[in-house]
Design a protein around this motif. Sequence first.
Motif: not given
Length: 406
Positions: A197, A252, A256, A261, A263, A265, A298-300, A302, A337, A339
């Motif tokens: 992760s 963010k 990156n 990236v 985002e 996990d 946080t990723r979709a 997640g 997303k 979450h």
Amino acid sequence: MTGNKAVAYIGKGSVEVQEIEYPGFVLHDGPGVNKANVGRECHHGVILRNIATNICGSDQHMVRGRTTAPEGLVLGHEITGEVVETGRDVEFVHTGDIVSVPFNIACGRCRNCKEGKTGICLNVNPDRPGSAYGYVDMGGWVGGQAEYVMVPYADWNLLKFPDRDQALAKILDLTMLSDIFPTGFHGCVSAGVTVGSTVYIAGAGPVGLAAAASAQLLGAAVVIVGDLNAERLAQARSFGCETVDVSQGDPKDQLNEILGVPEVDCGVDAVGFEARGHGRDSATEKPATVLNSLMDFTRAGGALGIPGLYVTGDPGAADEAAREGALSLRIGLGWAKSHAFTTGQCPVMRYHRKLMMAILHDKVQIAKAVNATPIPLVEAPRGYHEFDQGAARKYVLDPHGMLSRN
């Protein structure tokens, strides 16, 4: 009968060490004690001589005047000690045992306890589910930043260490089992941290650092800790974490740069309701900032683990809504997303034995990660002051000088 010194909240910004009553097995009236608990008999309890009792960021919220805690409240919910007396109804805990005390007080008998939800026991706080030692609106159980403390439902609550000498040799690590290690671990488990992760942890205080160590223990590929305190960020880097200085702008952009990236996990909020803004707003309190930013990066699909404390009553809040715990959350973003969110007290008993074994078998050095720093009980006011000023330390009070001998 011996004496009993303890740390009490005496007003906004102040604590002092006072002489209080030696604990017994009947609850007496006092600051913060729920009237329905007065006279409650606890023959299922034990008296502990405290070996280590820690200062927590949750205590600081009260001392800063950010809760409705009454003056005179004896503080402290992170307790590790030696049993010196057992109540009439205790069967499996014995005098001389060295034990860790979960900060949640749980009866072991109610529906929630039987389902493993020990942070929201139904029988220990007449006002609401859930209780803790030395904390506002938690039933008024006397706090453990003291020489001695009574622990109820001892057979159920206490985690006994298997070997006395081994426990005393690792006591600075083991004292983290009462709260911050399980709490940080719970935040990571709730956020879905697993092997490989990428994890962002908001806050480099002791709980955030404990969460970072927990993420590493769970096999995370990259652990990133965000804060605006340079000393605390350096502490996170000292055991292999990447860091983000949120005073420099939107996390963010820095994510990156670290990951390639913008985002992660998994997101963990180890800040809570006194959060400040990011970038140019970092000097201003903006209590929804952490949760909104975690939803943003946080990723979709997640999850967010939220061990950071949020309250229903904050007299020091910036606006009327926040005084009641109402924040301007971008819940639509979290919904879009998909979450998952997990909040509330960590159910310490779900994790503490496993984490004890990880400590005893050298799989984690949690005291080093959080920079555990022992000080005498009489120096508690200094510890509170330095912690409030942002010291990158976890202050561990040493009521009987036992830490200095180990």
